[in-house]
Design a protein around this motif. Structure first.
Motif, short mmCIF file in Angstrom:
data_model
loop_
_atom_site.label_atom_id
_atom_site.label_comp_id
_atom_site.label_asym_id
_atom_site.label_seq_id
_atom_site.Cartn_x
_atom_site.Cartn_y
_atom_site.Cartn_z
N GLY A 139 -1.19 2.80 -1.01
CA GLY A 139 -0.40 2.74 -2.35
C GLY A 139 -1.11 3.42 -3.46
O GLY A 139 -0.54 4.06 -4.24
N THR A 142 -0.99 7.20 -2.89
CA THR A 142 0.34 7.87 -2.99
C THR A 142 1.33 7.67 -4.06
O THR A 142 2.24 8.17 -4.42
N ARG A 143 0.93 6.51 -4.71
CA ARG A 143 1.82 5.96 -5.82
C ARG A 143 1.06 6.16 -7.08
O ARG A 143 1.73 6.46 -8.20
N GLU A 146 -1.81 9.83 -6.31
CA GLU A 146 -0.99 11.01 -5.52
C GLU A 146 -1.80 12.20 -4.98
O GLU A 146 -1.71 13.47 -5.51
N TYR A 283 -3.84 -0.71 -9.42
CA TYR A 283 -2.73 -0.85 -8.43
C TYR A 283 -2.44 -2.43 -8.10
O TYR A 283 -3.40 -3.28 -7.71
N GLY A 285 0.06 -4.43 -5.51
CA GLY A 285 1.19 -4.31 -4.46
C GLY A 285 2.46 -4.94 -5.06
O GLY A 285 3.66 -4.39 -4.34
N ASP A 287 3.96 -4.35 -7.54
CA ASP A 287 4.69 -3.40 -8.52
C ASP A 287 5.16 -2.43 -7.59
O ASP A 287 6.06 -1.50 -7.86
N HIS A 288 4.83 -2.25 -6.31
CA HIS A 288 5.41 -1.57 -5.38
C HIS A 288 5.72 -1.88 -3.88
O HIS A 288 5.09 -1.70 -2.89
N ASP A 290 7.85 -1.23 -1.80
CA ASP A 290 8.31 -0.45 -0.67
C ASP A 290 6.99 0.12 0.05
O ASP A 290 7.08 0.67 1.25
N VAL A 291 5.82 -0.16 -0.39
CA VAL A 291 4.65 0.52 0.11
C VAL A 291 4.10 -0.20 1.58
O VAL A 291 3.89 0.55 2.42
#
Length: 341
Positions: A139, A142-143, A146, A283, A285, A287-288, A290-291
């Motif tokens: 995550g 990629t989030r 990047e 980071y 998890g 918050d994301h 979909d990861v």
């Protein structure tokens, strides 16, 4: 013939809040009565569970405002576990014999709400790989950071549970040069020979900033930071224009004997942040959401293709779990630490 369900279970509980780092004497293994499963509950026989750094914070004096509940004397420890369903409600999609992932590790048997279990569907070739914390590394890369083709990526704490996967993931996502940090010459060699790192900065061998400048003479584009402290400050000094920093851990404070696990102060050069246009993001998890599924699918494909490995150490037996926590804190093992029941 119906198999009789177990009436007791053994579990690891917090015996006392330590003044410094937790040691085996702060934990105790007890036998306790196992109630009958209630409505909506599964009875799971645990097979493996993860020993994760966050426990250090959850049993410390600063365990406030965290996404997981603090632990107090007498409380059983918890954490990611994989196990086998022994009993399930008639209306549950899960049946006895199914393998599941849940958060009630540190015990032999667990009563878990069916809604809190994830069925293991064979996406990963080894169920233990579901205990990998690689989702955070994936995550972050990629989030937040990047990573782009040709980037130079620095992973701090590269021999840890997250770091040992972060470098491999960065390479698979197109990084051109991957640099790690660790405090052990033996781990440094394994990072180079087994995980494909291009260079390793050995903590304690001199000025970390000078060693990093030698390993990355042209600077870094991406940081996946599990440590914070001086390593975060040094990474900022090596940052290229527009570098992206993703913070996924703070082990320098979390594992410091003189702290209680809930803070990791560091002094950084704010002027350099402005000058270089560096982004610094933490980071989470949550918050994301979909990861996790995306990571599991890609992790399974990479494992089957032999493009990635899951470095971990298996410690046999619940009685050795208190020692496993201390050894994880001391950094004795390479990769994740898993207790096998």
């Amino acid at each position: 013939m119906t198999t009789a369900l177990p009436r007791t279970t053994r579990e690891v509980r917090l015996a006392a809040v330590p003044e410094g780092l937790p040691a085996p004497e702060h934990l105790t293994v007890v036998t306790t009565r196992l109630p009958e499963p209630g409505p909506g509950q599964l009875l799971v026989r645990n097979r493996h569970f993860l020993v994760f750094p966050g426990l250090r914070t959850l049993i410390g004096a600063d365990a406030e405002d965290l996404p997981l509940p603090a632990l107090h004397p007498g409380d059983p420890l918890f954490g990611p576990a994989v196990g086998e369903v022994l009993a399930a409600p008639a209306d549950s999609a899960l049946r006895p014999g199914d393998r599941v992932l849940h958060m009630l590790g540190w015990r032999e048997y667990a009563l878990v709400a069916a809604a809190d279990c994830t069925a293991l569907d064979g996406t990963l070739p080894d169920p233990v790989a579901h205990l990998s914390p690689g989702s955070a590394a994936y995550g972050a890369l990629t989030r937040l950071a990047e990573v782009r083709a040709g980037d130079t990526v620095l992973v701090t704490g590269a021999a840890g549970a997250v770091g040992s996967l972060a470098g491999q993931i960065a390479r698979l996502l197109g990084a051109g040069r991957v640099i790690g940090s660790t405090g052990s010459p033996e781990k440094a060699e394994r990072l180079l020979s087994e995980l494909g790192y291009d260079a390793v900065v050995l903590r304690g061998s001199g000025s970390f900033a000078d060693e990093l400048a030698h390993a990355a003479p042209e600077g870094i584009d991406v940081l996946v930071d599990t440590v914070a402290g001086e390593q975060l400050a040094a990474a900022l000094g090596a940052a290229r224009q527009g570098a992206r920093f993703a913070l996924v851990g703070a082990l320098s404070g979390q594992m410091a004997p003189g702290r209680s696990g809930g803070s990791a102060p560091v002094t950084i050069d704010a002027f350099r942040l402005l000058l270089k246009g560096v982004s610094v993001r933490g980071y989470s998890g949550a918050d994301h959401p979909d990861v996790a599924a995306e990571w599991t699918a890609r992790f399974g494909d990479w494992l089957r293709a032999g493009q990635i490995s899951y470095p971990h150490t298996r410690i046999a037996g619940l009685d050795h779990a208190p020692r496993a926590l201390r050894e994880m804190i001391e950094g004795r093992h390479f990769g994740a630490v898993v207790v096998e029941l």
